[in-house]
Design a protein around this motif. Structure first.
Motif, short mmCIF file in Angstrom:
data_model
loop_
_atom_site.label_atom_id
_atom_site.label_comp_id
_atom_site.label_asym_id
_atom_site.label_seq_id
_atom_site.Cartn_x
_atom_site.Cartn_y
_atom_site.Cartn_z
N SER A 68 1.73 -9.58 -4.49
CA SER A 68 0.73 -8.53 -4.30
C SER A 68 0.01 -8.23 -5.61
O SER A 68 0.57 -7.63 -6.52
CB SER A 68 1.40 -7.24 -3.78
N SER B 91 0.82 -1.21 0.00
CA SER B 91 0.00 0.00 0.00
C SER B 91 0.85 1.26 0.00
O SER B 91 0.49 2.26 -0.62
CB SER B 91 -0.94 0.01 1.21
N LYS C 134 0.72 4.04 -2.89
CA LYS C 134 0.46 5.43 -2.54
C LYS C 134 1.55 6.35 -3.08
O LYS C 134 1.27 7.41 -3.66
CB LYS C 134 0.36 5.59 -1.02
#
Length: 254
Positions: A75, A43, A47
């Motif tokens: 992922s 994440s 981001k």
């Protein structure tokens, strides 16, 4: 000829400014790179890459996401983001491969399915594209965009009734202010206009114009008004578009 003291000083200052600029650029790149390398989770990588993309730093974002999939190869989200970034940057083959890897890891990824559907549709594989758009819709039932893309595939196949049906389903299933709803309204209006339902088409074009204010909705409405002899209203819609200098914007989210 020997340089004067002033000339030598000017050359020295120019060299100093150039060196400072190079250091500044180098430091900027290091900060972008270090900010990405310091990411400790998928994440965080996603981001950071989104921040880089928002600044127009496409290559840095790609490098960031490449580092992400190297560090977190399992992922699906990282592969999805990398594939989407590749596609938006014009690297179709690399994007296609990354998106396929994303869906192989996590079949529920909506953006990956949507992007792959767009690739398949561009290649003329409409049935396969529809399957991907349907997968995207299941992942994001609140988004009008997969419904819209399914309808467009039906339109290209000449399946107008199915297109109208899926457009209506998209309007009924999503919020009135949902991002991308104006696309459905415009395309539904086009189908209705082509099948002789001009009043319904005008109503949908007007709703699209009030919702998104896009150049497309203004143009579609003006054309429909012109066809029914409402020339003053058609001219007004054209004038609105020109005065506002409207530009359609690419949709990148679902």
């Amino acid at each position: 000829h020997a340089l004067t003291w002033a000339g030598m000083r000017a050359v020295t200052m120019a060299a100093l400014v150039t060196a400072c600029l190079l250091v500044t650029v180098s430091e900027s790149k290091k900060k972008s790179s270090s900010g990405c390398k310091s990411s400790k989770s998928p994440s965080e990588f996603i981001k950071r890459s989104s921040q880089l993309l928002s600044k127009g730093q496409t290559q840095q974002a790609l490098s960031c996401l490449q580092a992400a999939v190297a560090k977190f190869p399992a992922s699906g989200g990282c592969w999805e983001s990398l594939g989407a970034a590749y596609i938006d940057a014009g690297y179709s083959e690399e994007g296609h491969d990354a998106l396929q890897k994303a869906l192989a890891i996590d079949p529920s990824l909506g953006l990956a399915a949507l992007k792959l559907g767009n690739i398949l549709a561009a290649q003329g594989h409409e049935d396969e594209a529809i399957e991907m758009f349907e997968r995207a819709s299941r992942a994001r039932p609140d988004s009008p965009i997969p419904f819209n893309n399914i309808g467009l595939s039906y339109m290209r196949q000449g399946r107008r009734e199915q297109a109208v049906q899926i457009f209506h389903e998209g309007l009924e299933s999503t919020a009135v202010d949902a991002f991308g709803r104006g696309m459905i309204l415009n395309n539904l209006g086009l189908v209705l206009k082509d099948t002789g339902h001009i009043d319904d088409a005008i109503r949908h074009f007007e709703e699209a114009r009030s919702l998104d204010g896009s150049l497309e909705s203004h143009a579609n409405l003006a054309n429909a008004l012109f066809d029914v002899g409402q020339y003053d209203e058609a001219e007004e819609r054209c004038r609105e578009a020109m005065e506002a200098n409207l530009r359609d914007k690419p949709l990148i989210v679902i």
